[in-house]
Design an enzyme around this catalytic site. Sequence first.
Site, PDB file in Angstrom:
ATOM      1  N   ASP A  79      51.893  41.233  92.742  1.00 45.40           N
ATOM      2  CA  ASP A  79      53.032  41.008  93.798  1.00 45.40           C
ATOM      3  C   ASP A  79      52.459  40.076  94.843  1.00 45.40           C
ATOM      4  OD1 ASP A  79      53.237  43.417  92.095  1.00 45.40           O
ATOM      5  OD2 ASP A  79      54.742  44.378  93.676  1.00 45.40           O
TER       6      ASP A  79
ATOM      7  N   HIS B 224      55.588  39.419  97.568  1.00 47.16           N
ATOM      8  CA  HIS B 224      56.207  40.057  98.487  1.00 47.16           C
ATOM      9  C   HIS B 224      56.402  39.013  99.786  1.00 47.16           C
ATOM     10  CE1 HIS B 224      57.784  43.519  96.668  1.00 47.16           C
ATOM     11  NE2 HIS B 224      56.723  43.904  96.315  1.00 47.16           N
TER      12      HIS B 224
ATOM     13  N   ASP C  86      57.964  40.354  91.712  1.00 46.25           N
ATOM     14  CA  ASP C  86      58.198  40.840  93.136  1.00 46.25           C
ATOM     15  C   ASP C  86      57.556  39.569  93.808  1.00 46.25           C
ATOM     16  OD1 ASP C  86      59.117  43.197  92.344  1.00 46.25           O
ATOM     17  OD2 ASP C  86      57.963  44.433  93.394  1.00 46.25           O
TER      18      ASP C  86
ATOM     19  N   ASP D 261      60.988  39.739  99.082  1.00 43.75           N
ATOM     20  CA  ASP D 261      61.277  40.916  99.735  1.00 43.75           C
ATOM     21  C   ASP D 261      60.263  41.467 100.611  1.00 43.75           C
ATOM     22  OD1 ASP D 261      63.995  41.344  99.121  1.00 43.75           O
ATOM     23  OD2 ASP D 261      63.646  42.496  97.454  1.00 43.75           O
ATOM     24  N   ARG D 262      60.503  42.214 101.826  1.00 41.47           N
ATOM     25  CA  ARG D 262      59.451  42.875 102.680  1.00 41.47           C
ATOM     26  C   ARG D 262      58.995  41.767 103.478  1.00 41.47           C
ATOM     27  NH1 ARG D 262      58.874  48.041 102.238  1.00 41.47           N
ATOM     28  NH2 ARG D 262      59.355  49.200 100.216  1.00 41.47           N
TER      29      ARG D 262
ATOM     30  N   ASN E 277      60.813  44.267  89.652  1.00 42.00           N
ATOM     31  CA  ASN E 277      61.758  45.076  90.333  1.00 42.00           C
ATOM     32  C   ASN E 277      62.663  44.604  91.450  1.00 42.00           C
ATOM     33  OD1 ASN E 277      59.377  46.405  91.526  1.00 42.00           O
ATOM     34  ND2 ASN E 277      61.051  47.408  92.511  1.00 42.00           N
ATOM     35  N   HIS E 278      61.886  43.646  92.297  1.00 43.00           N
ATOM     36  CA  HIS E 278      62.504  43.271  93.520  1.00 43.00           C
ATOM     37  C   HIS E 278      63.221  41.947  93.177  1.00 43.00           C
ATOM     38  CE1 HIS E 278      61.352  45.644  96.965  1.00 43.00           C
ATOM     39  NE2 HIS E 278      60.448  46.182  96.343  1.00 43.00           N
TER      40      HIS E 278
ATOM     41  N   HIS F  28      55.563  43.574  84.703  1.00 50.47           N
ATOM     42  CA  HIS F  28      55.399  43.893  86.311  1.00 50.47           C
ATOM     43  C   HIS F  28      55.307  45.377  86.356  1.00 50.47           C
ATOM     44  CE1 HIS F  28      56.090  43.797  90.450  1.00 50.47           C
ATOM     45  NE2 HIS F  28      56.729  44.935  90.549  1.00 50.47           N
TER      46      HIS F  28
ATOM     47  N   ARG G 233      59.043  57.226  91.923  1.00 46.62           N
ATOM     48  CA  ARG G 233      59.935  56.121  92.484  1.00 46.62           C
ATOM     49  C   ARG G 233      61.609  56.653  92.358  1.00 46.62           C
ATOM     50  NH1 ARG G 233      57.142  51.173  93.351  1.00 46.62           N
ATOM     51  NH2 ARG G 233      55.060  51.312  92.195  1.00 46.62           N
TER      52      ARG G 233
ATOM     53  N   HIS H  40      53.115  45.932  90.689  1.00 47.55           N
ATOM     54  CA  HIS H  40      54.027  46.927  91.180  1.00 47.55           C
ATOM     55  C   HIS H  40      53.357  47.946  92.100  1.00 47.55           C
ATOM     56  CE1 HIS H  40      57.715  49.096  90.946  1.00 47.55           C
ATOM     57  NE2 HIS H  40      57.561  49.775  89.928  1.00 47.55           N
TER      58      HIS H  40
END
Length: 551
Positions: free
Chosen positions: A294, A296, A323, A326-327, A355-356, A404, A452, A479
């Site tokens: 990731d 991110h 990923d 995001d964030r 997943n993002h 991922h 999750r 992840h």
Amino acid sequence: MHARSETPVPFTSCSCLLRARDIAYLSAYLPDCRLSQPSETGAVLHHRVKTFATFATVQPMAHRPEYGSKKKMAQGGDDAELLKEKANKYFKDKDYDNAIKYYTDALELNPSNAIYYSNRSLAYLRTECYGYALADATKALEIDKNYIKGYYRRATSNMALGKFKAALKDYDTVVRVRPNDKDARMKYQECNKIVKQKAFERAIASDELKKSVVDSLDIENMTIEDDYVGPKLEDGKVTLKFMKEMMEWFQDQKKLHRKCAYQILVQVKDVLSKLPSLVEITLKETEKITVCGDTHGQYFDLLNIFKLNGLPSENNPYLFNGDFVDRGSFSVEVIFTLFGFKLLFPDNFHLLRGNHETDNMNQMYGFEGEVKAKYTAQMFQLFSEVFQWLPLAQCINNKVLVMHGGLFSEDGVTLDDLRKIERNRQPPDSGPMCDLLWSDPQPQNGRSVSKRGVSCQFGPDVTERFLEQNKLDFIVRSHEVKADGYEVTHSGKCITVFSAPNYCDQMGNKGAYIHLRGSDLKPEFHQFTAVPHPNVKPMAYANTLMQLGMM
């Protein structure tokens, strides 16, 4: 901490603060035991408590028939409160794992305290264990249906899971109870907007193939203004010169011209759409590939990876394992850099979906807001289309499988099953596509409910059976934040790599990447630490509800 014994710790070994209720007990049975300060500790406390213990021992039980049980309850309650306070301190220090540990210990002593469940729920939210967070918030409300914070926590958990209607119901409850609460009303209105937006999107969707954003673009006639002095594609093509200029441009917090941005997106969609859901590559004995986890939206840490490990090239291939966005608040810069290198080196630079790279996550965790702030809503829709074509897994030399999330909710899934996945969509709530993006390993055998709230957790035996059936050596996944940037589990057969150091500017973790060489495929781990970035906080573009709900 181990589970506490039912027998109270002897008073003679007590070293904790003496609380008001303890003073009340002492005053009742020792009139001349004058304790005026609840915070007395050390030798004075030891002496007074020892005196009380002696007194309690010699008094006939008939004179205090109910005191023993009250004493146990009081002692257990006090110990639980101390554990909660310890957990609160860890939470304040952003050590969420230890906070969860001590909230759990407090709950073992006092399992009927709604506040403990609510606090642990927030700690789970901070560690992205949304399923556990939802369960704790629900438990808090079972204990005390009037506990308003419980509704907030449950709503935030449901928002994180994309369950907007369920979140709206809880916000509605709060507004009904507190009609004058401006914060509650604001959250209700924000959530209601999302629910209505989703309903509208479903209403206009048809069974026919949705028209692509590409069809409505006229890129050729987009004008690049004379005052734009930034990078431009050369005859509509990405070059190494363009990539270097773009990375430097982004480093100065400048924006790529929208014409160039659209050119990259349209071209990369075409490249990705021609790839299979399971990409299979072969490394020669002398070749290696770098696998990153990731990122991110942490653009300056991405640049650091290239500084440490070299720019991508035909001789320096990379695989980024989902990923990307995001964030972190430089997600646009990260994704254009990655997409640019994919166009420059299509056979040597690999990207897998996380997943993002999905609409629900982007709506909540910042990427949609960032694209709209820096460009337009139309461009976000094109990003959504492109993300749907990202491959789901990659197999290296028929021996290492990279994805991922992780393995599957059921046994029997084969590589051929992965090849057959129709990936051009938002991921479903269950099944192999969902699992590839969402599942996590666990230390114990078997499978369990996901922390999750999506997919599952899988044990070493599940990994062993999958590898044996598909004649693989090990899996590499991402992840999850790891303190060292990577983790080796399941007897070396499940490896996690995470490449966003000091995740969200608060986790303090290292980042890592892995070298795999064609000669032996033995993983070589390389760690790195976070580098400074401009003063734009993570989640700056995230949904308002998520920013407030995580507080």
